[in-house]
Enzyme design. Structure first.
Site, PDB file in Angstrom:
ATOM      1  N   ARG A   1       8.532 -10.303   9.985  1.00 41.17           N
ATOM      2  CA  ARG A   1       8.318 -11.404   9.028  1.00 41.17           C
ATOM      3  C   ARG A   1       9.612 -12.146   8.720  1.00 41.17           C
ATOM      4  O   ARG A   1       9.594 -13.232   8.167  1.00 41.17           O
ATOM      5  CB  ARG A   1       7.731 -10.860   7.737  1.00 41.17           C
ATOM      6  CG  ARG A   1       8.625  -9.813   7.068  1.00 41.17           C
ATOM      7  CD  ARG A   1       8.005  -9.243   5.826  1.00 41.17           C
ATOM      8  NE  ARG A   1       8.740  -8.055   5.368  1.00 41.17           N
ATOM      9  CZ  ARG A   1       8.425  -7.392   4.265  1.00 41.17           C
ATOM     10  NH1 ARG A   1       7.411  -7.775   3.552  1.00 41.17           N
ATOM     11  NH2 ARG A   1       9.130  -6.340   3.929  1.00 41.17           N
TER      12      ARG A   1
ATOM     13  N   LYS B   1       0.751   6.116   8.704  1.00 39.98           N
ATOM     14  CA  LYS B   1       0.188   7.420   8.333  1.00 39.98           C
ATOM     15  C   LYS B   1       0.107   7.481   6.819  1.00 39.98           C
ATOM     16  O   LYS B   1       1.129   7.356   6.146  1.00 39.98           O
ATOM     17  CB  LYS B   1       1.096   8.548   8.840  1.00 39.98           C
ATOM     18  CG  LYS B   1       1.201   8.575  10.364  1.00 39.98           C
ATOM     19  CD  LYS B   1       2.215   9.576  10.876  1.00 39.98           C
ATOM     20  CE  LYS B   1       2.288   9.505  12.397  1.00 39.98           C
ATOM     21  NZ  LYS B   1       3.342  10.348  12.963  1.00 39.98           N
TER      22      LYS B   1
ATOM     23  N   LYS C   1       0.095  15.701   6.566  1.00 37.51           N
ATOM     24  CA  LYS C   1       1.280  16.439   7.046  1.00 37.51           C
ATOM     25  C   LYS C   1       2.542  15.959   6.320  1.00 37.51           C
ATOM     26  O   LYS C   1       3.487  16.727   6.133  1.00 37.51           O
ATOM     27  CB  LYS C   1       1.411  16.359   8.572  1.00 37.51           C
ATOM     28  CG  LYS C   1       1.643  14.962   9.162  1.00 37.51           C
ATOM     29  CD  LYS C   1       3.092  14.567   9.262  1.00 37.51           C
ATOM     30  CE  LYS C   1       3.269  13.136   9.707  1.00 37.51           C
ATOM     31  NZ  LYS C   1       4.664  12.686   9.715  1.00 37.51           N
TER      32      LYS C   1
ATOM     33  N   ASP D   1       1.793  17.175  14.418  1.00 39.24           N
ATOM     34  CA  ASP D   1       2.706  16.381  13.598  1.00 39.24           C
ATOM     35  C   ASP D   1       3.210  17.185  12.394  1.00 39.24           C
ATOM     36  O   ASP D   1       4.330  16.979  11.916  1.00 39.24           O
ATOM     37  CB  ASP D   1       2.001  15.094  13.138  1.00 39.24           C
ATOM     38  CG  ASP D   1       2.947  13.912  13.065  1.00 39.24           C
ATOM     39  OD1 ASP D   1       4.171  14.104  13.241  1.00 39.24           O
ATOM     40  OD2 ASP D   1       2.475  12.784  12.811  1.00 39.24           O
TER      41      ASP D   1
ATOM     42  N   GLU E   1       6.045   8.028   3.234  1.00 42.10           N
ATOM     43  CA  GLU E   1       4.596   7.855   3.059  1.00 42.10           C
ATOM     44  C   GLU E   1       3.958   8.971   2.238  1.00 42.10           C
ATOM     45  O   GLU E   1       2.977   8.763   1.528  1.00 42.10           O
ATOM     46  CB  GLU E   1       3.906   7.780   4.437  1.00 42.10           C
ATOM     47  CG  GLU E   1       4.266   6.562   5.263  1.00 42.10           C
ATOM     48  CD  GLU E   1       3.544   5.299   4.794  1.00 42.10           C
ATOM     49  OE1 GLU E   1       3.236   5.193   3.598  1.00 42.10           O
ATOM     50  OE2 GLU E   1       3.314   4.416   5.637  1.00 42.10           O
TER      51      GLU E   1
HETATM   52  N1  LIG Z   1       9.717   5.811  11.976  1.00 43.11           N
HETATM   53  C1  LIG Z   1       9.046   6.771  12.615  1.00 43.11           C
HETATM   54  O1  LIG Z   1       9.626   7.646  13.274  1.00 43.11           O
HETATM   55  C2  LIG Z   1       7.551   6.795  12.556  1.00 43.11           C
HETATM   56  C3  LIG Z   1       6.841   6.034  11.651  1.00 43.11           C
HETATM   57  N2  LIG Z   1       5.484   6.112  11.620  1.00 43.11           N
HETATM   58  C4  LIG Z   1       4.721   5.381  10.614  1.00 43.11           C
HETATM   59  O2  LIG Z   1       4.900   3.990  10.779  1.00 43.11           O
HETATM   60  C5  LIG Z   1       4.763   3.343   9.522  1.00 43.11           C
HETATM   61  C6  LIG Z   1       5.952   2.423   9.329  1.00 43.11           C
HETATM   62  O3  LIG Z   1       7.096   3.261   9.290  1.00 43.11           O
HETATM   63  P1  LIG Z   1       8.545   2.763   9.732  1.00 43.11           P
HETATM   64  O4  LIG Z   1       8.462   1.662  10.724  1.00 43.11           O
HETATM   65  O5  LIG Z   1       9.324   3.948  10.069  1.00 43.11           O
HETATM   66  O6  LIG Z   1       9.025   2.182   8.336  1.00 43.11           O
HETATM   67  P2  LIG Z   1      10.297   1.287   8.036  1.00 43.11           P
HETATM   68  O7  LIG Z   1      10.465   1.347   6.568  1.00 43.11           O
HETATM   69  O8  LIG Z   1      11.424   1.656   8.926  1.00 43.11           O
HETATM   70  O9  LIG Z   1       9.843  -0.160   8.468  1.00 43.11           O
HETATM   71  C7  LIG Z   1       8.758  -0.797   7.856  1.00 43.11           C
HETATM   72  C8  LIG Z   1       8.488  -2.080   8.606  1.00 43.11           C
HETATM   73  O10 LIG Z   1       7.338  -2.713   8.033  1.00 43.11           O
HETATM   74  C9  LIG Z   1       7.683  -4.061   7.700  1.00 43.11           C
HETATM   75  N3  LIG Z   1       6.902  -4.501   6.547  1.00 43.11           N
HETATM   76  C10 LIG Z   1       6.805  -3.901   5.345  1.00 43.11           C
HETATM   77  N4  LIG Z   1       5.969  -4.605   4.568  1.00 43.11           N
HETATM   78  C11 LIG Z   1       5.533  -5.654   5.285  1.00 43.11           C
HETATM   79  C12 LIG Z   1       4.665  -6.742   5.024  1.00 43.11           C
HETATM   80  N5  LIG Z   1       4.043  -6.853   3.865  1.00 43.11           N
HETATM   81  N6  LIG Z   1       4.473  -7.652   5.994  1.00 43.11           N
HETATM   82  C13 LIG Z   1       5.096  -7.520   7.168  1.00 43.11           C
HETATM   83  N7  LIG Z   1       5.922  -6.518   7.495  1.00 43.11           N
HETATM   84  C14 LIG Z   1       6.136  -5.592   6.559  1.00 43.11           C
HETATM   85  C15 LIG Z   1       9.181  -4.007   7.398  1.00 43.11           C
HETATM   86  O11 LIG Z   1       9.719  -5.291   7.540  1.00 43.11           O
HETATM   87  P3  LIG Z   1      11.135  -5.675   6.877  1.00 43.11           P
HETATM   88  O12 LIG Z   1      12.190  -5.119   7.808  1.00 43.11           O
HETATM   89  O13 LIG Z   1      11.080  -7.159   6.839  1.00 43.11           O
HETATM   90  O14 LIG Z   1      11.179  -5.037   5.518  1.00 43.11           O
HETATM   91  C16 LIG Z   1       9.650  -3.048   8.505  1.00 43.11           C
HETATM   92  O15 LIG Z   1       9.778  -3.717   9.736  1.00 43.11           O
HETATM   93  C17 LIG Z   1       4.677   4.455   8.468  1.00 43.11           C
HETATM   94  O16 LIG Z   1       3.344   4.658   8.100  1.00 43.11           O
HETATM   95  C18 LIG Z   1       5.189   5.681   9.203  1.00 43.11           C
HETATM   96  O17 LIG Z   1       4.599   6.878   8.723  1.00 43.11           O
HETATM   97  C19 LIG Z   1       4.787   6.867  12.489  1.00 43.11           C
HETATM   98  C20 LIG Z   1       5.436   7.623  13.435  1.00 43.11           C
HETATM   99  C21 LIG Z   1       6.853   7.658  13.512  1.00 43.11           C
HETATM  100  O1  LIG Z   2       5.532  10.571  11.338  1.00 40.31           O
HETATM  101  C1  LIG Z   2       6.636  10.820  11.766  1.00 40.31           C
HETATM  102  C2  LIG Z   2       6.850  11.657  12.949  1.00 40.31           C
HETATM  103  O2  LIG Z   2       5.666  11.911  13.648  1.00 40.31           O
HETATM  104  C3  LIG Z   2       7.818  10.315  11.044  1.00 40.31           C
HETATM  105  O3  LIG Z   2       8.037  11.110   9.936  1.00 40.31           O
HETATM  106  P1  LIG Z   2       8.761  10.540   8.634  1.00 40.31           P
HETATM  107  O4  LIG Z   2       7.936   9.349   8.169  1.00 40.31           O
HETATM  108  O5  LIG Z   2       8.764  11.670   7.678  1.00 40.31           O
HETATM  109  O6  LIG Z   2      10.137  10.119   9.048  1.00 40.31           O
END
Ligand SMILES: NC(=O)C1=CN([C@@H]2O[C@H](COP(=O)(O)OP(=O)(O)OC[C@H]3O[C@@H](n4cnc5c(N)ncnc54)[C@H](OP(=O)(O)O)[C@@H]3O)[C@@H](O)[C@H]2O)C=CC1
Ligand SMILES: O=C(CO)COP(=O)(O)O
Length: 304
Positions: A14, A86, A169, A222, A254
């Site tokens: 965004r 998640k 988890k 997980d 989360e």
């Molecule tokens: N990181 C990991 O290793 C893993 C993450 N996940 C899951 O993925 C999901 C996201 O986690 P993660 O990416 O790590 O989180 P981060 O906090 O690293 O990133 C969140 C992302 O979402 C964007 N975002 C937040 N709100 C909005 C919105 N309203 N509109 C558009 N974009 C938005 C943020 O943009 P901006 O930068 O502009 O704030 C950023 O790019 C979670 O549910 C997590 O559990 C699952 C497996 C592994």
């Molecule tokens: O979901 C994840 C790994 O599978 C990432 O875990 P965290 O959101 O706790 O960093």
């Protein structure tokens, strides 16, 4: 990054400045520093451009997803939407697929979940994931489309099981972190993981999930990863709680909102979830670690 090794992918953000920075640096220094983008990855802050593809992976955090969908509905129609988050939504008790279906009922909805730290995947390290979708043809198409050189996908039509395994988890990872942070030892952590898994099964089976899904990558898989690695943000929040340290409130954890949502749901359903309840009390600072431990150990004795 993994997908773009084999075919064109557009990464949308965004934030136009962030998009420009990634476009020029060919890395995402803000979120995944020093991990170079493959040739086929294009960056854009133009959602119209990013939604030219038929399959869209949505990686916004659980509590932010509904607003994202509502604000951008017009770009998402007639697409296959794959949630990558998640959690359980705080106000509704819905998981990622539930929220997708509530906002965009006519679109194809799926969930990609399982043991997968983003930094591992971006470095090309291997893992296996669950692709959950209620419709078998869509699930098969997505499985073919999203399997890569380092990601092996297993499909399931049990969306409830996949949603709840991935959500809960994180709650137990906070509990396990707290145990280790407080110096209570690896035996206590193993006990919490196991009894946390029992709570996961209790709630998910009551909601219609299959036992095999919970024993699979999205549940047990997980749980094993997140409860034992300080790469996990949920586990690290727990470590901080256990050690009495502060934790950056801007980090996405989360399990914090999900613990509250799951506990409210368990109360409504009259399901016993003492570890989830304890995590909520720790997050609210209503219990110390010593009190929490005593409370869990001193409950009436029962069969396993
Ligand atoms: N990181 C990991 O290793 C893993 C993450 N996940 C899951 O993925 C999901 C996201 O986690 P993660 O990416 O790590 O989180 P981060 O906090 O690293 O990133 C969140 C992302 O979402 C964007 N975002 C937040 N709100 C909005 C919105 N309203 N509109 C558009 N974009 C938005 C943020 O943009 P901006 O930068 O502009 O704030 C950023 O790019 C979670 O549910 C997590 O559990 C699952 C497996 C592994
Ligand atoms: O979901 C994840 C790994 O599978 C990432 O875990 P965290 O959101 O706790 O960093």
């Amino acid at each position: 990054i993994s997908l773009a090794d084999m075919s064109p992918v557009t990464l949308w953000t965004r934030d136009i400045d962030h998009a420009n920075a990634m476009h020029h640096a060919r890395t995402n220094e803000k979120r995944l520093p020093s991990l170079p983008f493959p040739h086929h990855l294009t960056v854009s802050s133009d959602l119209n451009k990013a939604t030219q593809a038929d399959t869209l992976l949505l990686a916004v955090p659980m509590q932010k997803m509904r607003n994202f969908l509502l604000e951008n509905k017009d770009f998402l129609r007639s697409k296959t939407l794959v949630a990558c988050c998640k959690g359980v939504e705080l106000n509704t008790g819905l998981g990622p697929i539930g929220v997708l279906r509530a906002v965009l009922p006519n679109e194809r909805a799926a969930l990609l979940t399982g043991p997968s730290f983003a930094a591992d995947i971006a470095r090309g390290l291997p893992t296996a994931l669950t692709l959950a979708c209620a419709t078998s043809t869509t699930a098969k198409n997505l499985q073919d489309q999203l399997t890569t050189h380092n990601l092996r996908l297993y499909r399931t039509q049990d969306t409830i099981g996949a949603e709840l395994g991935g959500a809960l988890k994180n709650v137990f990872a906070i509990a396990c972190g707290a145990v280790i942070g407080a110096g209570l030892g690896d035996s206590a952590r193993a006990a919490l993981m196991t009894r946390g898994f029992a709570e996961m099964q209790r709630m998910a089976l009551a909601l219609g999930a299959k036992r095999e899904t919970l024993a699979g990558l999205s549940g047990f898989g997980d749980l094993a990863l997140t409860c034992g690695s300080d790469l996990s943000r949920n586990y690290r929040l727990g470590l901080a709680i256990g050690a009495g340290d502060t934790f950056d409130p801007n980090v996405t954890v989360e399990g914090a909102a999900t613990a509250r949502a799951a506990y409210a749901k368990a109360t409504d359903m009259r399901i016993d979830m003492p570890i989830t309840q304890t995590v909520v009390a720790l997050l609210d600072q209503r219990l110390t670690i010593t009190e929490a431990t005593a409370q869990l150990l001193n409950r009436p004795l029962k069969e396993e």
